[in-house]
Design an enzyme around this catalytic site. Structure first.
Site, PDB file in Angstrom:
ATOM      1  N   LYS A  76       0.798  -0.951   0.037  1.00 29.33           N
ATOM      2  CA  LYS A  76      -0.119  -0.045   0.171  1.00 29.33           C
ATOM      3  C   LYS A  76       0.930   1.207   0.162  1.00 29.33           C
ATOM      4  O   LYS A  76       2.057   1.042   0.547  1.00 29.33           O
ATOM      5  CB  LYS A  76      -0.900   0.001   1.338  1.00 29.33           C
ATOM      6  CG  LYS A  76      -1.835   1.125   1.351  1.00 29.33           C
ATOM      7  CD  LYS A  76      -2.825   0.845   2.697  1.00 29.33           C
ATOM      8  CE  LYS A  76      -3.970   1.919   2.778  1.00 29.33           C
ATOM      9  NZ  LYS A  76      -4.739   1.548   4.182  1.00 29.33           N
ATOM     10  N   SER A 151      -9.497   1.737   2.972  1.00 25.17           N
ATOM     11  CA  SER A 151      -8.622   2.744   2.165  1.00 25.17           C
ATOM     12  C   SER A 151      -7.728   1.864   1.303  1.00 25.17           C
ATOM     13  O   SER A 151      -7.031   2.358   0.298  1.00 25.17           O
ATOM     14  CB  SER A 151      -8.164   3.655   3.083  1.00 25.17           C
ATOM     15  OG  SER A 151      -7.069   2.930   3.904  1.00 25.17           O
ATOM     16  N   SER A 175      -9.697  -0.743   7.116  1.00 26.51           N
ATOM     17  CA  SER A 175      -9.275  -0.513   5.904  1.00 26.51           C
ATOM     18  C   SER A 175      -8.454  -1.792   5.117  1.00 26.51           C
ATOM     19  O   SER A 175      -8.280  -1.661   3.952  1.00 26.51           O
ATOM     20  CB  SER A 175      -8.340   0.815   5.708  1.00 26.51           C
ATOM     21  OG  SER A 175      -9.117   1.840   5.364  1.00 26.51           O
TER      22      SER A 175
HETATM   23  N1  GLN Z   1     -13.065   4.308   6.583  1.00 25.02           N
HETATM   24  C1  GLN Z   1     -12.484   4.658   7.950  1.00 25.02           C
HETATM   25  C2  GLN Z   1     -11.945   6.092   7.792  1.00 25.02           C
HETATM   26  O1  GLN Z   1     -12.164   6.519   6.793  1.00 25.02           O
HETATM   27  C3  GLN Z   1     -11.213   3.544   7.958  1.00 25.02           C
HETATM   28  C4  GLN Z   1     -10.000   3.955   7.284  1.00 25.02           C
HETATM   29  C5  GLN Z   1      -8.881   3.144   7.660  1.00 25.02           C
HETATM   30  O2  GLN Z   1      -9.067   2.188   8.246  1.00 25.02           O
HETATM   31  N2  GLN Z   1      -7.696   3.564   7.258  1.00 25.02           N
HETATM   32  O3  GLN Z   1     -11.469   6.639   8.520  1.00 25.02           O
END
Ligand code: GLN
Length: 483
Positions: A76, A151, A175
Protein backbone atom coordinates in the site's frame (compact mmCIF):
# COMPACT_ATOMS: atom_id res chain seq x y z
CA UNK A 1 0.76 -18.68 -13.07
CA UNK A 2 -1.32 -15.72 -11.90
CA UNK A 3 -3.82 -18.04 -10.17
CA UNK A 4 -1.21 -19.32 -7.73
CA UNK A 5 -1.46 -18.52 -4.04
CA UNK A 6 1.59 -17.61 -1.97
CA UNK A 7 1.67 -21.13 -0.55
CA UNK A 8 1.58 -22.65 -4.06
CA UNK A 9 4.26 -20.22 -5.22
CA UNK A 10 6.47 -21.27 -2.30
CA UNK A 11 6.13 -24.90 -3.37
CA UNK A 12 6.72 -24.08 -7.07
CA UNK A 13 9.86 -22.10 -6.27
CA UNK A 14 11.13 -24.79 -3.91
CA UNK A 15 10.71 -27.59 -6.45
CA UNK A 16 12.04 -25.37 -9.27
CA UNK A 17 8.84 -25.49 -11.40
CA UNK A 18 9.57 -21.83 -12.16
CA UNK A 19 11.93 -19.11 -11.00
CA UNK A 20 10.99 -15.95 -9.17
CA UNK A 21 12.16 -13.95 -12.19
CA UNK A 22 9.84 -15.86 -14.55
CA UNK A 23 6.91 -15.42 -12.20
CA UNK A 24 7.72 -11.75 -11.64
CA UNK A 25 7.91 -11.01 -15.37
CA UNK A 26 4.60 -12.80 -15.97
CA UNK A 27 2.84 -10.82 -13.23
CA UNK A 28 4.34 -7.49 -14.31
CA UNK A 29 3.05 -8.14 -17.84
CA UNK A 30 -0.38 -8.92 -16.43
CA UNK A 31 -0.38 -5.72 -14.36
CA UNK A 32 0.52 -3.63 -17.42
CA UNK A 33 -2.17 -5.36 -19.46
CA UNK A 34 -5.06 -5.36 -16.98
CA UNK A 35 -4.51 -2.65 -14.40
CA UNK A 36 -5.64 0.21 -16.67
CA UNK A 37 -9.17 -1.16 -16.09
CA UNK A 38 -8.79 -1.13 -12.31
CA UNK A 39 -6.34 1.67 -11.41
CA UNK A 40 -5.11 -0.41 -8.47
CA UNK A 41 -1.46 0.67 -8.72
CA UNK A 42 0.01 4.15 -8.20
CA UNK A 43 3.52 2.97 -9.14
CA UNK A 44 4.64 -0.25 -10.81
CA UNK A 45 8.28 -0.88 -9.89
CA UNK A 46 9.44 -3.10 -12.78
CA UNK A 47 13.18 -2.60 -12.35
CA UNK A 48 13.14 -3.03 -8.58
CA UNK A 49 11.00 -6.17 -8.95
CA UNK A 50 13.25 -7.81 -11.53
CA UNK A 51 16.38 -7.11 -9.49
CA UNK A 52 14.75 -8.42 -6.28
CA UNK A 53 13.55 -11.53 -8.15
CA UNK A 54 17.04 -12.20 -9.50
CA UNK A 55 18.49 -11.76 -6.02
CA UNK A 56 15.89 -14.16 -4.56
CA UNK A 57 16.69 -16.75 -7.23
CA UNK A 58 20.38 -16.40 -6.40
CA UNK A 59 19.68 -16.84 -2.66
CA UNK A 60 17.69 -20.00 -3.41
CA UNK A 61 20.42 -21.32 -5.70
CA UNK A 62 22.85 -20.80 -2.80
CA UNK A 63 20.73 -23.09 -0.64
CA UNK A 64 18.53 -20.62 1.23
CA UNK A 65 14.89 -21.57 1.78
CA UNK A 66 11.87 -19.66 3.09
CA UNK A 67 8.22 -19.41 2.15
CA UNK A 68 8.50 -15.77 1.08
CA UNK A 69 11.82 -16.04 -0.75
CA UNK A 70 10.99 -14.87 -4.28
CA UNK A 71 7.29 -14.23 -3.58
CA UNK A 72 5.83 -11.25 -5.47
CA UNK A 73 3.80 -8.76 -3.45
CA UNK A 74 2.92 -5.06 -3.44
CA UNK A 75 2.76 -2.46 -0.71
CA UNK A 76 0.00 0.00 0.00
CA UNK A 77 1.43 3.37 -0.95
CA UNK A 78 1.72 4.57 2.64
CA UNK A 79 4.59 2.23 3.51
CA UNK A 80 7.80 4.15 2.90
CA UNK A 81 9.93 2.40 0.28
CA UNK A 82 13.44 3.66 -0.19
CA UNK A 83 14.04 5.24 -3.57
CA UNK A 84 10.41 4.79 -4.63
CA UNK A 85 7.65 7.40 -4.63
CA UNK A 86 5.50 7.04 -1.51
CA UNK A 87 2.46 9.22 -2.16
CA UNK A 88 -0.11 8.11 0.43
CA UNK A 89 -2.64 8.71 -2.34
CA UNK A 90 -2.13 12.47 -2.01
CA UNK A 91 -1.04 15.34 -4.22
CA UNK A 92 0.80 16.49 -1.09
CA UNK A 93 3.29 13.61 -1.46
CA UNK A 94 3.11 13.10 -5.22
CA UNK A 95 6.78 13.97 -5.57
CA UNK A 96 7.96 12.39 -2.30
CA UNK A 97 10.55 9.64 -2.68
CA UNK A 98 11.08 7.93 0.64
CA UNK A 99 14.68 7.99 1.86
CA UNK A 100 14.23 4.79 3.89
CA UNK A 101 12.17 1.59 4.10
CA UNK A 102 9.33 1.13 6.58
CA UNK A 103 10.08 -1.71 9.00
CA UNK A 104 7.39 -3.84 7.31
CA UNK A 105 8.97 -3.22 3.90
CA UNK A 106 12.46 -3.96 5.21
CA UNK A 107 11.39 -7.14 7.00
CA UNK A 108 9.54 -8.47 3.97
CA UNK A 109 12.44 -7.61 1.68
CA UNK A 110 14.76 -9.43 4.05
CA UNK A 111 12.47 -12.47 3.84
CA UNK A 112 12.96 -12.29 0.07
CA UNK A 113 9.70 -10.80 -1.22
CA UNK A 114 9.65 -9.06 -4.58
CA UNK A 115 7.93 -5.66 -4.67
CA UNK A 116 5.88 -5.29 -7.87
CA UNK A 117 4.67 -1.83 -6.98
CA UNK A 118 2.79 0.51 -4.69
CA UNK A 119 -0.98 0.25 -4.56
CA UNK A 120 -3.63 2.93 -4.79
CA UNK A 121 -5.43 4.04 -1.65
CA UNK A 122 -7.72 6.68 -0.23
CA UNK A 123 -5.82 9.88 0.42
CA UNK A 124 -3.95 9.48 3.72
CA UNK A 125 -6.02 6.29 4.25
CA UNK A 126 -9.19 8.28 4.89
CA UNK A 127 -12.13 6.55 3.30
CA UNK A 128 -14.09 3.37 2.73
CA UNK A 129 -14.36 3.41 -1.05
CA UNK A 130 -10.98 4.32 -2.50
CA UNK A 131 -12.54 7.30 -4.20
CA UNK A 132 -10.56 10.00 -2.38
CA UNK A 133 -7.21 9.14 -4.00
CA UNK A 134 -5.40 11.90 -5.87
CA UNK A 135 -4.76 9.21 -8.50
CA UNK A 136 -8.43 8.49 -9.12
CA UNK A 137 -10.90 5.88 -7.95
CA UNK A 138 -10.06 2.18 -7.92
CA UNK A 139 -12.56 -0.17 -9.62
CA UNK A 140 -13.81 -3.39 -8.10
CA UNK A 141 -12.82 -6.33 -10.36
CA UNK A 142 -16.15 -8.05 -9.51
CA UNK A 143 -17.98 -5.14 -11.12
CA UNK A 144 -16.08 -2.22 -12.59
CA UNK A 145 -18.94 0.17 -11.72
CA UNK A 146 -18.56 -0.56 -8.03
CA UNK A 147 -16.06 0.54 -5.39
CA UNK A 148 -13.57 -2.02 -4.04
CA UNK A 149 -13.82 -0.57 -0.52
CA UNK A 150 -11.09 1.43 1.13
CA UNK A 151 -8.73 2.66 2.13
CA UNK A 152 -6.58 -0.33 1.03
CA UNK A 153 -8.71 -0.63 -2.12
CA UNK A 154 -5.77 -0.82 -4.53
CA UNK A 155 -4.24 -3.79 -2.69
CA UNK A 156 -7.66 -5.45 -2.57
CA UNK A 157 -8.53 -4.94 -6.25
CA UNK A 158 -5.08 -6.08 -7.41
CA UNK A 159 -5.10 -9.29 -5.36
CA UNK A 160 -8.75 -10.08 -6.21
CA UNK A 161 -7.98 -9.61 -9.93
CA UNK A 162 -5.07 -12.05 -9.67
CA UNK A 163 -2.51 -9.39 -10.60
CA UNK A 164 -0.50 -10.74 -7.68
CA UNK A 165 -1.06 -13.19 -4.81
CA UNK A 166 -0.91 -10.87 -1.79
CA UNK A 167 -0.31 -7.31 -0.65
CA UNK A 168 0.09 -5.25 2.47
CA UNK A 169 -2.67 -3.01 3.77
CA UNK A 170 -3.33 -0.87 6.80
CA UNK A 171 -6.41 -0.74 8.98
CA UNK A 172 -7.31 2.28 11.12
CA UNK A 173 -11.05 1.68 11.16
CA UNK A 174 -11.49 -1.25 8.80
CA UNK A 175 -9.29 -0.52 5.80
CA UNK A 176 -7.98 -4.07 5.49
CA UNK A 177 -11.13 -5.98 6.42
CA UNK A 178 -13.72 -3.88 4.56
CA UNK A 179 -12.01 -3.90 1.14
CA UNK A 180 -11.23 -7.61 1.69
CA UNK A 181 -14.94 -8.21 2.21
CA UNK A 182 -16.00 -6.20 -0.84
CA UNK A 183 -13.52 -8.01 -3.14
CA UNK A 184 -13.76 -11.57 -1.73
CA UNK A 185 -10.36 -11.67 -0.04
CA UNK A 186 -9.03 -12.71 3.34
CA UNK A 187 -7.60 -9.74 5.23
CA UNK A 188 -6.23 -9.53 8.75
CA UNK A 189 -5.84 -6.54 11.03
CA UNK A 190 -3.40 -7.61 13.75
CA UNK A 191 -3.48 -6.64 17.41
CA UNK A 192 -2.37 -3.03 17.89
CA UNK A 193 1.40 -3.19 18.42
CA UNK A 194 1.92 -6.54 16.68
CA UNK A 195 3.21 -5.02 13.42
CA UNK A 196 5.58 -2.05 13.47
CA UNK A 197 4.18 1.32 12.38
CA UNK A 198 7.64 2.74 11.73
CA UNK A 199 7.73 4.12 8.21
CA UNK A 200 3.97 3.84 7.80
CA UNK A 201 2.66 7.33 7.09
CA UNK A 202 0.49 8.10 10.10
CA UNK A 203 -3.25 8.70 9.93
CA UNK A 204 -4.49 8.06 13.49
CA UNK A 205 -1.56 6.66 15.44
CA UNK A 206 -3.48 4.98 18.25
CA UNK A 207 -5.58 3.03 15.72
CA UNK A 208 -3.32 2.38 12.69
CA UNK A 209 -2.08 -1.15 12.12
CA UNK A 210 -0.55 -2.84 9.07
CA UNK A 211 -1.53 -6.33 8.00
CA UNK A 212 -1.78 -8.88 5.19
CA UNK A 213 -4.35 -9.12 2.37
CA UNK A 214 -4.49 -12.31 0.32
CA UNK A 215 -6.95 -14.78 -1.10
CA UNK A 216 -6.57 -17.41 1.64
CA UNK A 217 -5.99 -17.53 5.37
CA UNK A 218 -2.99 -19.75 4.68
CA UNK A 219 -1.39 -16.92 2.67
CA UNK A 220 -2.27 -14.31 5.30
CA UNK A 221 -0.39 -16.50 7.80
CA UNK A 222 2.70 -16.51 5.57
CA UNK A 223 2.64 -12.75 4.98
CA UNK A 224 1.90 -11.89 8.62
CA UNK A 225 4.86 -14.06 9.65
CA UNK A 226 7.09 -11.75 7.64
CA UNK A 227 5.51 -8.55 8.99
CA UNK A 228 5.02 -9.15 12.72
CA UNK A 229 7.50 -8.61 15.51
CA UNK A 230 8.92 -6.15 18.00
CA UNK A 231 10.49 -2.99 16.64
CA UNK A 232 12.38 -0.66 19.00
CA UNK A 233 11.78 2.15 16.50
CA UNK A 234 8.00 2.06 17.16
CA UNK A 235 7.25 3.06 20.76
CA UNK A 236 3.91 1.21 20.70
CA UNK A 237 5.37 -1.99 19.28
CA UNK A 238 4.95 -4.87 21.71
CA UNK A 239 7.78 -7.17 22.68
CA UNK A 240 5.91 -10.48 22.51
CA UNK A 241 7.25 -13.56 20.74
CA UNK A 242 5.76 -14.14 17.27
CA UNK A 243 4.18 -17.59 17.06
CA UNK A 244 4.37 -19.80 13.97
CA UNK A 245 1.11 -18.75 12.30
CA UNK A 246 1.12 -21.54 9.72
CA UNK A 247 1.43 -24.14 12.48
CA UNK A 248 -1.88 -23.10 14.02
CA UNK A 249 -3.92 -23.45 10.80
CA UNK A 250 -4.88 -27.10 11.19
CA UNK A 251 -6.12 -27.12 14.78
CA UNK A 252 -9.60 -28.64 15.04
CA UNK A 253 -12.50 -26.29 15.78
CA UNK A 254 -14.17 -28.88 18.00
CA UNK A 255 -15.56 -27.05 21.01
CA UNK A 256 -14.50 -23.60 19.82
CA UNK A 257 -16.91 -21.07 21.35
CA UNK A 258 -18.10 -18.48 18.83
CA UNK A 259 -20.07 -15.45 20.04
CA UNK A 260 -22.57 -13.66 17.81
CA UNK A 261 -23.12 -10.11 19.12
CA UNK A 262 -26.81 -9.36 18.84
CA UNK A 263 -25.98 -5.70 18.09
CA UNK A 264 -24.25 -6.82 14.86
CA UNK A 265 -27.37 -8.46 13.43
CA UNK A 266 -29.93 -5.70 13.97
CA UNK A 267 -31.37 -2.91 11.85
CA UNK A 268 -29.09 -1.56 9.15
CA UNK A 269 -27.70 -4.94 8.05
CA UNK A 270 -28.67 -5.96 4.51
CA UNK A 271 -30.81 -9.11 5.09
CA UNK A 272 -29.09 -10.85 2.16
CA UNK A 273 -25.75 -10.38 3.92
CA UNK A 274 -27.28 -11.60 7.20
CA UNK A 275 -28.37 -14.80 5.45
CA UNK A 276 -24.85 -15.53 4.18
CA UNK A 277 -23.37 -14.82 7.61
CA UNK A 278 -25.81 -17.31 9.15
CA UNK A 279 -24.80 -19.85 6.50
CA UNK A 280 -21.14 -19.40 7.47
CA UNK A 281 -22.10 -19.94 11.11
CA UNK A 282 -23.76 -23.25 10.12
CA UNK A 283 -20.55 -24.36 8.38
CA UNK A 284 -18.51 -23.57 11.47
CA UNK A 285 -21.02 -25.47 13.63
CA UNK A 286 -20.55 -28.49 11.37
CA UNK A 287 -16.82 -28.19 12.09
CA UNK A 288 -17.53 -28.49 15.80
CA UNK A 289 -17.89 -24.86 16.91
CA UNK A 290 -20.41 -23.99 19.61
CA UNK A 291 -22.47 -20.85 18.98
CA UNK A 292 -23.56 -18.42 21.69
CA UNK A 293 -25.39 -15.11 21.52
CA UNK A 294 -23.49 -12.30 23.23
CA UNK A 295 -23.98 -8.57 23.74
CA UNK A 296 -21.65 -5.63 23.21
CA UNK A 297 -23.87 -2.91 24.67
CA UNK A 298 -21.65 0.07 23.88
CA UNK A 299 -20.80 -0.61 20.25
CA UNK A 300 -23.60 1.68 19.11
CA UNK A 301 -21.33 4.56 20.17
CA UNK A 302 -18.34 3.36 18.16
CA UNK A 303 -18.85 5.46 15.03
CA UNK A 304 -19.23 8.81 16.79
CA UNK A 305 -16.26 8.03 19.06
CA UNK A 306 -14.07 6.96 16.14
CA UNK A 307 -15.00 9.96 14.01
CA UNK A 308 -13.80 12.22 16.83
CA UNK A 309 -10.63 10.33 17.78
CA UNK A 310 -9.39 9.52 14.26
CA UNK A 311 -9.75 13.07 12.89
CA UNK A 312 -8.24 14.50 16.10
CA UNK A 313 -5.11 12.38 15.71
CA UNK A 314 -5.07 13.04 11.97
CA UNK A 315 -5.18 16.81 12.49
CA UNK A 316 -2.11 16.52 14.66
CA UNK A 317 -0.25 14.04 12.42
CA UNK A 318 -0.93 15.96 9.24
CA UNK A 319 0.32 19.26 10.66
CA UNK A 320 3.80 18.20 9.48
CA UNK A 321 2.75 18.74 5.85
CA UNK A 322 3.30 22.48 5.80
CA UNK A 323 4.95 23.10 2.44
CA UNK A 324 8.30 23.74 4.10
CA UNK A 325 10.03 20.46 4.82
CA UNK A 326 8.79 18.02 2.23
CA UNK A 327 5.91 17.41 -0.10
CA UNK A 328 3.87 19.85 -2.11
CA UNK A 329 4.70 23.59 -2.00
CA UNK A 330 2.49 26.23 -3.60
CA UNK A 331 3.90 28.56 -6.28
CA UNK A 332 5.13 32.06 -5.34
CA UNK A 333 4.03 32.32 -1.70
CA UNK A 334 3.61 35.93 -0.53
CA UNK A 335 4.71 35.19 3.03
CA UNK A 336 4.91 32.28 5.48
CA UNK A 337 1.20 32.24 6.28
CA UNK A 338 0.35 32.23 2.59
CA UNK A 339 2.83 29.37 2.08
CA UNK A 340 1.17 27.25 4.78
CA UNK A 341 -2.35 28.07 3.72
CA UNK A 342 -1.98 27.53 0.01
CA UNK A 343 0.35 24.52 0.23
CA UNK A 344 -2.15 22.74 2.50
CA UNK A 345 -5.20 24.04 0.67
CA UNK A 346 -3.88 22.92 -2.72
CA UNK A 347 -2.03 19.79 -1.57
CA UNK A 348 -4.82 18.11 0.45
CA UNK A 349 -8.08 16.86 -1.05
CA UNK A 350 -11.49 17.68 0.37
CA UNK A 351 -11.96 14.61 2.60
CA UNK A 352 -8.58 15.18 4.25
CA UNK A 353 -9.39 18.87 4.78
CA UNK A 354 -12.75 17.93 6.31
CA UNK A 355 -11.06 15.56 8.78
CA UNK A 356 -8.39 18.11 9.72
CA UNK A 357 -11.08 20.68 10.48
CA UNK A 358 -13.21 18.26 12.52
CA UNK A 359 -10.14 17.08 14.42
CA UNK A 360 -8.80 20.55 15.12
CA UNK A 361 -12.22 21.58 16.40
CA UNK A 362 -12.51 18.52 18.66
CA UNK A 363 -9.09 19.21 20.18
CA UNK A 364 -9.56 22.95 20.66
CA UNK A 365 -9.72 24.45 24.14
CA UNK A 366 -13.33 24.45 25.30
CA UNK A 367 -14.35 21.50 23.13
CA UNK A 368 -11.66 19.00 24.11
CA UNK A 369 -13.59 17.69 27.15
CA UNK A 370 -16.90 17.56 25.34
CA UNK A 371 -15.61 15.64 22.34
CA UNK A 372 -12.13 14.13 22.56
CA UNK A 373 -12.18 13.18 26.23
CA UNK A 374 -15.71 11.80 25.98
CA UNK A 375 -14.78 9.77 22.90
CA UNK A 376 -11.81 8.28 24.79
CA UNK A 377 -14.15 7.26 27.63
CA UNK A 378 -16.46 5.55 25.15
CA UNK A 379 -13.41 3.80 23.74
CA UNK A 380 -12.70 2.32 27.16
CA UNK A 381 -16.31 1.16 27.56
CA UNK A 382 -16.13 -0.60 24.18
CA UNK A 383 -12.90 -2.30 25.16
CA UNK A 384 -14.52 -3.42 28.42
CA UNK A 385 -17.47 -4.89 26.47
CA UNK A 386 -15.05 -7.04 24.46
CA UNK A 387 -13.08 -8.10 27.53
CA UNK A 388 -16.30 -9.25 29.20
CA UNK A 389 -17.46 -11.06 26.04
CA UNK A 390 -14.16 -12.90 25.67
CA UNK A 391 -14.62 -14.38 29.15
CA UNK A 392 -17.28 -16.63 27.60
CA UNK A 393 -16.26 -17.06 23.97
CA UNK A 394 -13.06 -17.68 22.00
CA UNK A 395 -14.00 -15.79 18.85
CA UNK A 396 -16.65 -13.21 17.95
CA UNK A 397 -18.32 -13.49 14.55
CA UNK A 398 -20.42 -11.04 12.56
CA UNK A 399 -20.69 -9.31 9.23
CA UNK A 400 -17.74 -7.21 8.03
CA UNK A 401 -19.93 -4.63 6.30
CA UNK A 402 -23.62 -3.75 6.56
CA UNK A 403 -24.00 -3.34 2.77
CA UNK A 404 -22.62 -4.62 -0.51
CA UNK A 405 -20.08 -2.60 -2.51
CA UNK A 406 -21.80 0.57 -3.73
CA UNK A 407 -21.58 2.26 -7.10
CA UNK A 408 -18.66 4.61 -7.67
CA UNK A 409 -19.85 8.12 -6.85
CA UNK A 410 -23.01 6.97 -5.08
CA UNK A 411 -22.08 8.20 -1.59
CA UNK A 412 -19.98 11.19 -2.61
CA UNK A 413 -22.56 13.79 -1.64
CA UNK A 414 -22.94 12.40 1.87
CA UNK A 415 -19.71 11.62 3.74
CA UNK A 416 -21.63 10.41 6.80
CA UNK A 417 -23.28 7.66 4.69
CA UNK A 418 -19.79 6.36 3.95
CA UNK A 419 -18.73 6.66 7.63
CA UNK A 420 -21.67 4.42 8.60
CA UNK A 421 -20.23 1.61 6.46
CA UNK A 422 -17.50 1.19 9.11
CA UNK A 423 -19.97 0.25 11.84
CA UNK A 424 -18.75 -3.34 12.36
CA UNK A 425 -15.02 -2.84 11.84
CA UNK A 426 -13.98 0.21 13.86
CA UNK A 427 -14.71 -1.38 17.25
CA UNK A 428 -11.67 -3.65 16.83
CA UNK A 429 -9.45 -0.62 16.22
CA UNK A 430 -10.88 1.26 19.20
CA UNK A 431 -10.20 -1.78 21.40
CA UNK A 432 -6.88 -2.68 19.70
CA UNK A 433 -8.09 -6.22 18.96
CA UNK A 434 -7.17 -8.42 15.99
CA UNK A 435 -9.84 -8.95 13.33
CA UNK A 436 -10.13 -10.87 10.09
CA UNK A 437 -12.53 -10.80 7.18
CA UNK A 438 -13.01 -13.83 4.94
CA UNK A 439 -15.18 -14.51 1.88
CA UNK A 440 -18.68 -15.76 2.75
CA UNK A 441 -20.49 -15.74 -0.60
CA UNK A 442 -22.02 -13.40 -3.15
CA UNK A 443 -25.18 -11.35 -3.59
CA UNK A 444 -25.97 -10.28 -7.16
CA UNK A 445 -22.37 -11.10 -8.10
CA UNK A 446 -20.91 -8.87 -5.38
CA UNK A 447 -18.80 -10.41 -2.58
CA UNK A 448 -19.77 -10.59 1.09
CA UNK A 449 -17.34 -10.94 3.99
CA UNK A 450 -17.71 -12.47 7.42
CA UNK A 451 -15.68 -10.94 10.24
CA UNK A 452 -13.97 -12.76 13.10
CA UNK A 453 -12.54 -11.01 16.17
CA UNK A 454 -10.31 -12.57 18.83
CA UNK A 455 -8.57 -11.57 22.07
CA UNK A 456 -5.22 -9.74 21.95
CA UNK A 457 -2.44 -11.60 20.09
CA UNK A 458 -4.77 -14.40 18.97
CA UNK A 459 -4.10 -13.82 15.27
CA UNK A 460 -3.30 -17.53 15.02
CA UNK A 461 -6.78 -18.42 16.22
CA UNK A 462 -8.39 -16.18 13.60
CA UNK A 463 -6.26 -17.70 10.85
CA UNK A 464 -7.07 -21.18 12.15
CA UNK A 465 -10.84 -20.60 12.02
CA UNK A 466 -10.63 -19.00 8.58
CA UNK A 467 -8.41 -21.77 7.23
CA UNK A 468 -10.72 -24.51 8.51
CA UNK A 469 -13.70 -22.69 6.98
CA UNK A 470 -11.81 -22.43 3.69
CA UNK A 471 -11.25 -26.20 3.68
CA UNK A 472 -15.01 -26.77 3.43
CA UNK A 473 -16.06 -23.75 1.31
CA UNK A 474 -14.84 -22.47 -2.05
CA UNK A 475 -15.84 -18.79 -2.03
CA UNK A 476 -12.19 -17.78 -1.73
CA UNK A 477 -11.22 -19.69 -4.88
CA UNK A 478 -13.65 -17.89 -7.21
CA UNK A 479 -12.17 -15.35 -9.60
CA UNK A 480 -13.94 -12.33 -11.07
CA UNK A 481 -14.94 -12.55 -14.76
CA UNK A 482 -12.30 -11.16 -17.07
CA UNK A 483 -9.51 -11.64 -14.55
N1 GLN B 1 -13.15 4.26 6.70
C1 GLN B 1 -12.42 4.62 7.85
C2 GLN B 1 -11.98 6.06 7.74
O1 GLN B 1 -12.25 6.65 6.77
C3 GLN B 1 -11.25 3.71 8.08
C4 GLN B 1 -10.07 4.01 7.23
C5 GLN B 1 -8.89 3.16 7.57
O2 GLN B 1 -9.03 2.12 8.22
N2 GLN B 1 -7.73 3.62 7.17
O3 GLN B 1 -11.40 6.61 8.61
Amino acid sequence: MHQLTLAEIARGLADKSFSSEELTRALLARIHQLDPQLNSFISVTDDLAISQAKAADARRAAGETGALLGAPIAHKDLFCTQGVRTSCGSKMLDSFTAPYDATVVAKLAEAGTVTLGKTNMDEFAMGSANESSHYGAVKNPWSLEHVPGGSSGGSAAAVAARLLPAATGTDTGGSIRQPAALTSLTGLKPTYGRVSRWGMIAYASSLDQGGPMARTAEDCALLLQGMAGFDPKDSTSIDEPVPDYSASLNTSLQGLRIGLPKEYFGAGLDPRIAELIQASVKELEKLGAVIKEISLPNVQHAIPAYYVIAPAEASSNLSRFDGVRFGYRCDNPKDLTDLYKRSRGEGFGSEVQRRIMVGTYALSAGYYDAYYLKAQKIRRLIKNDFMAAFEGVDVILGPTTPNLAWKIGEKNADPVAAYLEDVYTITANLAGLPGLSMPAGFVDGLPVGVQLLAPYFQEGRLLNVAHQYQQVTDWHTRAPNGF
